[in-house]
Design a protein around this motif. Structure first.
Motif, PDB file in Angstrom:
ATOM      1  N   UNK A  14      31.174 -30.811  12.278  1.00 14.80           N
ATOM      2  CA  UNK A  14      29.826 -30.252  12.441  1.00 14.80           C
ATOM      3  C   UNK A  14      29.698 -29.423  13.712  1.00 14.80           C
ATOM      4  N   UNK A  15      30.297 -29.892  14.792  1.00 11.64           N
ATOM      5  CA  UNK A  15      30.197 -29.172  16.075  1.00 11.64           C
ATOM      6  C   UNK A  15      30.826 -27.784  15.978  1.00 11.64           C
ATOM      7  N   UNK A  16      31.949 -27.681  15.277  1.00  7.04           N
ATOM      8  CA  UNK A  16      32.606 -26.382  15.107  1.00  7.04           C
ATOM      9  C   UNK A  16      31.750 -25.460  14.247  1.00  7.04           C
ATOM     10  N   UNK A  17      31.138 -25.996  13.194  1.00  9.04           N
ATOM     11  CA  UNK A  17      30.243 -25.203  12.341  1.00  9.04           C
ATOM     12  C   UNK A  17      29.042 -24.727  13.157  1.00  9.04           C
ATOM     13  N   UNK A  18      28.492 -25.607  13.965  1.00  6.98           N
ATOM     14  CA  UNK A  18      27.359 -25.264  14.824  1.00  6.98           C
ATOM     15  C   UNK A  18      27.734 -24.124  15.769  1.00  6.98           C
ATOM     16  N   UNK A  19      28.929 -24.214  16.360  1.00  3.33           N
ATOM     17  CA  UNK A  19      29.405 -23.172  17.284  1.00  3.33           C
ATOM     18  C   UNK A  19      29.549 -21.828  16.562  1.00  3.33           C
ATOM     19  N   UNK A  20      30.111 -21.861  15.351  1.00  2.66           N
ATOM     20  CA  UNK A  20      30.276 -20.625  14.574  1.00  2.66           C
ATOM     21  C   UNK A  20      28.922 -20.021  14.214  1.00  2.66           C
ATOM     22  N   UNK A 109      18.891 -23.503  13.580  1.00  2.00           N
ATOM     23  CA  UNK A 109      19.752 -24.575  13.075  1.00  2.00           C
ATOM     24  C   UNK A 109      19.569 -25.803  13.955  1.00  2.00           C
ATOM     25  N   UNK A 110      19.035 -26.861  13.365  1.00  2.00           N
ATOM     26  CA  UNK A 110      18.855 -28.135  14.064  1.00  2.00           C
ATOM     27  C   UNK A 110      20.099 -28.983  13.798  1.00  2.00           C
ATOM     28  N   UNK A 111      20.901 -29.199  14.841  1.00  2.00           N
ATOM     29  CA  UNK A 111      22.132 -29.984  14.744  1.00  2.00           C
ATOM     30  C   UNK A 111      21.724 -31.454  14.854  1.00  2.00           C
TER      31      UNK A 111
END
Length: 199
Positions: A14-20, A109-111
């Motif tokens: 999820x963190x990588x998707x959030x960064x992208x 986008x709410x992580x």
């Protein structure tokens, strides 16, 4: 503005998707990061936590001793509820401020790690779930985060099941493969999200 809830089990990526998504132009509201900010030294949030739990939960430098507080609250559901009653409203308020500042054409986008667990899906226009198999997630936690297999399994079992997360998903990002396969899929989802703004 499009409000997106992004979630995924520990080790799903999820963190990588959030960064992208942030790199494409999404306004990312990271609830974990905000939860740390609202109890930083000098904040009313930290003062409220100290009032509830006592000065013993502070480090010598006056910061929150997260490990010490964790040992108290994770062993006692009532103490955890007391902590959440302080921190969650502060996180919600700060998240709302950040979203409001984003502008009418923004994809916000709410992580949210525990979106499925806390029944938060109805709060968002779209829920995106980052998905990976149990085996893949276990491997990542052991290999990349240095957890033992027992620790990794315990962390995974404390979260929603894969099926529970997928049940609330509007869009799913499959992250079972290598990192280079993730980027094109995230870019595709980004295009889908941008297309939904203002609908």
């Amino acid at each position: 503005m499009l409000s997106v809830g992004l979630t995924g089990g520990i080790g799903a990526g999820k963190s990588e998707v959030s960064r992208l998504l942030a790199s494409y132009g999404a306004v990312v509201v990271d609830s974990d990061r905000i939860a740390r900010e609202v109890v930083a030294p000098g904040t009313p949030g930290l003062a409220a936590v100290v009032a509830e739990f006592g000065p013993g939960i502070l480090t010598a430098e006056g910061a929150l001793d997260r490990a010490g507080l964790g040992a108290i609250v994770f062993a006692d559901p009532e103490r955890l509820a007391a902590l959440n009653a302080i921190v969650h409203p502060l996180v919600r308020a700060r998240s709302a401020e950040l979203a409001a500042a984003a502008g009418p054409d923004a994809v916000v986008v709410h992580d949210v790690p525990l979106l499925a667990e806390n029944g938060l899906a109805p709060l968002y226009d779209v829920v995106v779930v980052v998905d990976a198999s149990t085996e893949t997630r276990l491997d990542r936690l052991v290999r990349l985060r240095g957890m033992t297999t027992t620790e990794a399994r315990a962390r995974m079992s404390s979260q929603a099941t894969r099926e529970q997360r997928l049940a609330v998903a509007d869009l799913v990002i499959d992250n079972d493969g290598p990192l280079e396969e993730l980027e094109p899929r995230v870019r595709e989802v980004w295009g889908e999200l941008v297309g939904r703004v203002g609908r």
